[in-house]
Design an enzyme around this catalytic site. Structure first.
Site, short mmCIF file in Angstrom:
data_model
loop_
_atom_site.label_atom_id
_atom_site.label_comp_id
_atom_site.label_asym_id
_atom_site.label_seq_id
_atom_site.Cartn_x
_atom_site.Cartn_y
_atom_site.Cartn_z
N SER A 152 1.01 -0.94 -0.45
CA SER A 152 0.13 0.07 0.23
C SER A 152 1.69 1.22 0.42
O SER A 152 1.93 1.31 0.41
CB SER A 152 -0.28 0.05 1.44
OG SER A 152 -1.33 1.11 1.22
N TYR A 197 -1.31 -1.06 10.52
CA TYR A 197 -1.76 -1.20 8.78
C TYR A 197 -0.36 -0.70 7.96
O TYR A 197 0.24 -1.02 7.31
CB TYR A 197 -3.03 -0.30 7.95
CG TYR A 197 -2.71 -0.68 6.68
CD1 TYR A 197 -3.70 -1.98 6.32
CD2 TYR A 197 -3.12 -0.17 5.51
CE1 TYR A 197 -3.88 -2.32 4.73
CE2 TYR A 197 -3.09 0.16 4.45
CZ TYR A 197 -3.49 -1.31 3.94
OH TYR A 197 -3.96 -1.16 2.56
#
Length: 266
Positions: free
Chosen positions: A151, A164
């Site tokens: 990401s 995350y």
């Protein structure tokens, strides 16, 4: 004429290849599995949800492709080991691994309690699947392509998503480490870092707050979210022979978002 021939070859660039895609019951994983199958690959579709994985394989087969369902938690080392053995026994090879499974838990760092769950799903799973597929299939064959999905949160921090962010930064490091170690075996390891993309995690019922979503999209130079198809195309490119000399690449597929100076308003 040569362009037409190239396009015809490219349309089946994964013919006779076998791929595994984790977390492929929806979103980017589903789109990637369908694209690889459309272009000739046999695709093993992993997901925690048997109905979701089954639906993807049914869609592959309805279009004349080949696939199989692998139900299980991608973060479970035993699932990775059993799945790779099953695929290898059934098809005799594993050419492509797409490590896509991932979750996000939103909370301020001081209140964050899902550390183990997020790190195991987003980071440990990618190592487990990469290790077993490399040892059992790719190293013996002297070839293979692994594409890890991280990401842009693996390249810059996002507030209230510490698990995350840390896990996706880990995926970037994992990609580079494996690319360096396994290049001698003919294994290419690359990473796609999607920017904000239209999936259930962003636009679904449990997705982002609409106001926050608008603000995020407003900071993307291309002025829109990416699509799962656009992310799948980037993944498929890195898995293909067209990227035969690319390894250790960290590709931020983000509409220019990371190129924007954080102190400048759009």
């Amino acid at each position: 004429m040569s362009f037409i021939k190239h396009q015809e070859v490219d349309a089946m660039r994964f013919e006779d290849r076998v791929a595994i895609v984790t977390g492929a019951g929806g979103g980017i994983g589903r789109s990637t599995a369908l694209l690889l199958a459309d272009q000739g690959a046999v695709v093993a579709v992993n997901d925690l949800d048997p109905a979701a994985a089954g639906a993807v394989v049914a869609e592959i087969e309805a279009k004349g492709g080949k696939g199989c369902v692998i139900v299980g938690d991608a973060a479970d080392e035993a699932v990775a080991d059993e799945a790779s053995a099953r695929v290898l026994n059934a098809y005799g090879r594993i050419d492509i691994l797409v490590n896509n499974a991932g979750i996000s838990v939103v909370a301020p760092a001081e209140d964050f309690v899902a550390w183990d769950r997020v790190i195991r799903t987003n980071l440990y799973s990618q190592f487990y699947w990469s290790r077993v597929v490399a040892k059992t299939a790719m190293i013996p064959a002297g070839r293979g392509a692994i594409v890890n999905v991280a990401s842009i949160a693996g390249l810059a921090a996002v507030p209230n998503q510490i698990g995350y962010v840390v896990s996706k930064h880990g995926v970037v490091g994992l990609t580079r480490s494996l690319a360096v170690e396994w290049g001698r075996y003919g294994i290419r390891v690359n990473c796609v870092c999607p920017g904000i993309t239209a999936t259930d995690m962003t636009t679904g019922p449990t997705g982002m707050d609409p106001e926050r979503l608008r603000a995020r999209v407003g900071r993307v130079p291309l002025g829109r979210m990416g699509t799962v198809g656009e992310q799948a195309e980037a993944i498929a490119f890195l898995a293909s022979d067209a990227a035969s000399y690319l390894s250790g690449v960290i590709l931020n597929n983000d509409g220019g978002q990371l190129a924007l100076h954080s102190g400048v308003m759009m």
